[in-house]
Motif scaffolding. Structure first.
Motif, PDB file in Angstrom:
ATOM      1  N   THR A 104       0.823  -1.211   0.000  1.00  0.00           N
ATOM      2  CA  THR A 104       0.000   0.000   0.000  1.00  0.00           C
ATOM      3  C   THR A 104       0.854   1.256   0.000  1.00  0.00           C
ATOM      4  OG1 THR A 104      -1.739  -1.159   1.235  1.00  0.00           O
ATOM      5  CG2 THR A 104      -1.834   1.247   1.206  1.00  0.00           C
ATOM      6  N   LEU A 105       1.898   1.266   0.832  1.00  0.00           N
ATOM      7  CA  LEU A 105       2.785   2.427   0.891  1.00  0.00           C
ATOM      8  C   LEU A 105       3.492   2.650  -0.447  1.00  0.00           C
ATOM      9  CD1 LEU A 105       4.390   2.059   4.446  1.00  0.00           C
ATOM     10  CD2 LEU A 105       2.863   3.873   3.656  1.00  0.00           C
ATOM     11  N   LEU A 106       3.948   1.559  -1.061  1.00  0.00           N
ATOM     12  CA  LEU A 106       4.590   1.681  -2.376  1.00  0.00           C
ATOM     13  C   LEU A 106       3.630   2.242  -3.415  1.00  0.00           C
ATOM     14  CD1 LEU A 106       6.778  -1.535  -2.900  1.00  0.00           C
ATOM     15  CD2 LEU A 106       7.540   0.840  -2.859  1.00  0.00           C
ATOM     16  N   THR A 107       2.405   1.721  -3.416  1.00  0.00           N
ATOM     17  CA  THR A 107       1.400   2.171  -4.375  1.00  0.00           C
ATOM     18  C   THR A 107       1.076   3.648  -4.183  1.00  0.00           C
ATOM     19  OG1 THR A 107       0.418  -0.050  -4.394  1.00  0.00           O
ATOM     20  CG2 THR A 107      -0.911   1.749  -5.287  1.00  0.00           C
ATOM     21  N   VAL A 108       0.843   4.047  -2.937  1.00  0.00           N
ATOM     22  CA  VAL A 108       0.524   5.446  -2.634  1.00  0.00           C
ATOM     23  C   VAL A 108       1.701   6.347  -2.997  1.00  0.00           C
ATOM     24  CG1 VAL A 108       0.044   7.091  -0.780  1.00  0.00           C
ATOM     25  CG2 VAL A 108      -1.140   4.888  -0.825  1.00  0.00           C
ATOM     26  N   PHE A 109       2.914   5.900  -2.677  1.00  0.00           N
ATOM     27  CA  PHE A 109       4.112   6.693  -2.971  1.00  0.00           C
ATOM     28  C   PHE A 109       4.263   6.913  -4.475  1.00  0.00           C
ATOM     29  CE2 PHE A 109       8.650   6.719  -4.119  1.00  0.00           C
ATOM     30  CZ  PHE A 109       9.043   7.884  -3.474  1.00  0.00           C
ATOM     31  N   ILE A 110       4.134   5.846  -5.251  1.00  0.00           N
ATOM     32  CA  ILE A 110       4.320   5.943  -6.699  1.00  0.00           C
ATOM     33  C   ILE A 110       3.225   6.796  -7.352  1.00  0.00           C
ATOM     34  CG2 ILE A 110       4.269   4.622  -8.860  1.00  0.00           C
ATOM     35  CD1 ILE A 110       5.700   2.379  -7.368  1.00  0.00           C
ATOM     36  N   LEU A 111       1.967   6.554  -6.957  1.00  0.00           N
ATOM     37  CA  LEU A 111       0.862   7.314  -7.549  1.00  0.00           C
ATOM     38  C   LEU A 111       0.909   8.781  -7.141  1.00  0.00           C
ATOM     39  CD1 LEU A 111      -2.114   4.786  -7.212  1.00  0.00           C
ATOM     40  CD2 LEU A 111      -0.703   5.278  -9.219  1.00  0.00           C
ATOM     41  N   SER A 112       1.251   9.045  -5.882  1.00  0.00           N
ATOM     42  CA  SER A 112       1.345  10.433  -5.409  1.00  0.00           C
ATOM     43  C   SER A 112       2.475  11.160  -6.131  1.00  0.00           C
ATOM     44  CB  SER A 112       1.586  10.463  -3.900  1.00  0.00           C
ATOM     45  OG  SER A 112       0.525   9.854  -3.207  1.00  0.00           O
ATOM     46  N   LYS A 113       3.597  10.475  -6.277  1.00  0.00           N
ATOM     47  CA  LYS A 113       4.743  11.065  -6.969  1.00  0.00           C
ATOM     48  C   LYS A 113       4.396  11.357  -8.431  1.00  0.00           C
ATOM     49  CE  LYS A 113       9.703  10.220  -7.522  1.00  0.00           C
ATOM     50  NZ  LYS A 113       9.789  10.173  -8.979  1.00  0.00           N
ATOM     51  N   PHE A 114       3.693  10.423  -9.056  1.00  0.00           N
ATOM     52  CA  PHE A 114       3.291  10.614 -10.456  1.00  0.00           C
ATOM     53  C   PHE A 114       2.350  11.811 -10.589  1.00  0.00           C
ATOM     54  CE2 PHE A 114       0.231   9.737 -13.885  1.00  0.00           C
ATOM     55  CZ  PHE A 114       1.105   9.682 -14.967  1.00  0.00           C
ATOM     56  N   LEU A 115       1.386  11.936  -9.658  1.00  0.00           N
ATOM     57  CA  LEU A 115       0.425  13.043  -9.705  1.00  0.00           C
ATOM     58  C   LEU A 115       1.128  14.378  -9.490  1.00  0.00           C
ATOM     59  CD1 LEU A 115      -2.488  14.051  -9.870  1.00  0.00           C
ATOM     60  CD2 LEU A 115      -2.701  13.635  -7.410  1.00  0.00           C
ATOM     61  N   ILE A 116       2.028  14.439  -8.533  1.00  0.00           N
ATOM     62  CA  ILE A 116       2.761  15.687  -8.267  1.00  0.00           C
ATOM     63  C   ILE A 116       3.631  16.055  -9.460  1.00  0.00           C
ATOM     64  CG2 ILE A 116       4.497  16.769  -6.794  1.00  0.00           C
ATOM     65  CD1 ILE A 116       3.446  15.031  -4.503  1.00  0.00           C
ATOM     66  N   GLU A 117       4.238  15.058 -10.092  1.00  0.00           N
ATOM     67  CA  GLU A 117       5.050  15.305 -11.274  1.00  0.00           C
ATOM     68  C   GLU A 117       4.206  15.919 -12.392  1.00  0.00           C
ATOM     69  OE1 GLU A 117       6.748  11.561 -12.184  1.00  0.00           O
ATOM     70  OE2 GLU A 117       8.420  11.764 -10.798  1.00  0.00           O
ATOM     71  N   LYS A 118       2.994  15.391 -12.555  1.00  0.00           N
ATOM     72  CA  LYS A 118       2.097  15.927 -13.584  1.00  0.00           C
ATOM     73  C   LYS A 118       1.763  17.388 -13.292  1.00  0.00           C
ATOM     74  CE  LYS A 118      -0.093  13.971 -16.384  1.00  0.00           C
ATOM     75  NZ  LYS A 118       0.051  13.828 -17.861  1.00  0.00           N
TER      76      LYS A 118
END
Length: 221
Positions: A104-118
């Protein structure tokens, strides 16, 4: 007469891990069946740059192929992290709750990072370079996760792993990750040079800072 004292035998269940490993293999089979030519080119990524040349458009970033292998990637890295924590006494490798937390932490980290990058890319007007750079990273990291899966499966069912083995694997992963950045920068060097200031801000804010804070939290605790 000697009194016998019976102690219950505690057997750690690994069934949940077996099920998840099977699901990961199913996702790989689905990706191979649905995207046969692409999967074939992807498997040869380590010896051929054909895949990166054909699928270099940013539109491929959120394709079904990448989504399927992203799930496999998350499973692979989550299991490996749990194995590392277990080996060094910070968890138990058969604890399914720990796996769920890591996943869950990995998923949240990756998706959050992707959203912030966008958001940052849109704000600075560098969507093209960031999306292409991300696609390159996703490609190589997914490939690493695919190679790491059988290693994680083997280490999960065996108990002879040593510190040297884990440090060697972690070292190899770090080296490959650094090479991924170098290759990506080389491929998109013209775009990077044209947007050098914003790209440096991107690296500092989203490629260096998050991992530094994770390292700080781990060492702090």
């Amino acid at each position: 007469m000697i009194a016998l004292e019976l102690h219950p035998r505690i057997i750690e269940s690994k069934d949940w891990a077996t099920i998840i490993f099977v699901f990961a293999l199913v996702f790989i089979v689905v990706a191979k069946s649905a995207f046969e030519n692409r999967f074939s080119d992807f498997i040869r990524l380590i010896v051929s740059d054909k895949y990166t040349k054909i699928y270099r458009e940013s539109s491929h970033l959120m394709s079904g192929f990448n989504v399927l292998l992203l799930i496999v990637n998350l499973i692979s890295f989550a299991f490996f992290i749990q194995l590392v924590l277990s080996h060094f006494g910070y968890g138990v490798k058969t604890d399914w709750i720990l796996f769920v937390r890591i996943f869950t932490l990995l998923t949240v980290f990756i998706l959050s990072k992707f959203l912030i990058e966008k958001i940052i890319a849109t704000t600075f007007g560098i969507e093209e370079i960031i999306e292409q750079f991300n696609l390159q990273k996703v490609t190589f990291r997914t490939y690493i996760g695919l190679l790491l899966l059988p290693v994680s499966i083997f280490l999960f069912y065996e108990d002879f792993a040593t510190n040297y083995l884990f440090f060697s694997i972690i070292g190899i992963l770090l080296v490959i990750n650094i090479l991924t950045y170098v290759i990506s920068l080389k491929i998109y060097q013209n775009l990077v040079i044209a947007n050098l200031f914003y790209f440096i801000l991107y690296l500092c804010a989203l490629e260096i800072a998050p991992y530094y804070f994770i390292y700080y939290l781990i060492t702090k605790n």
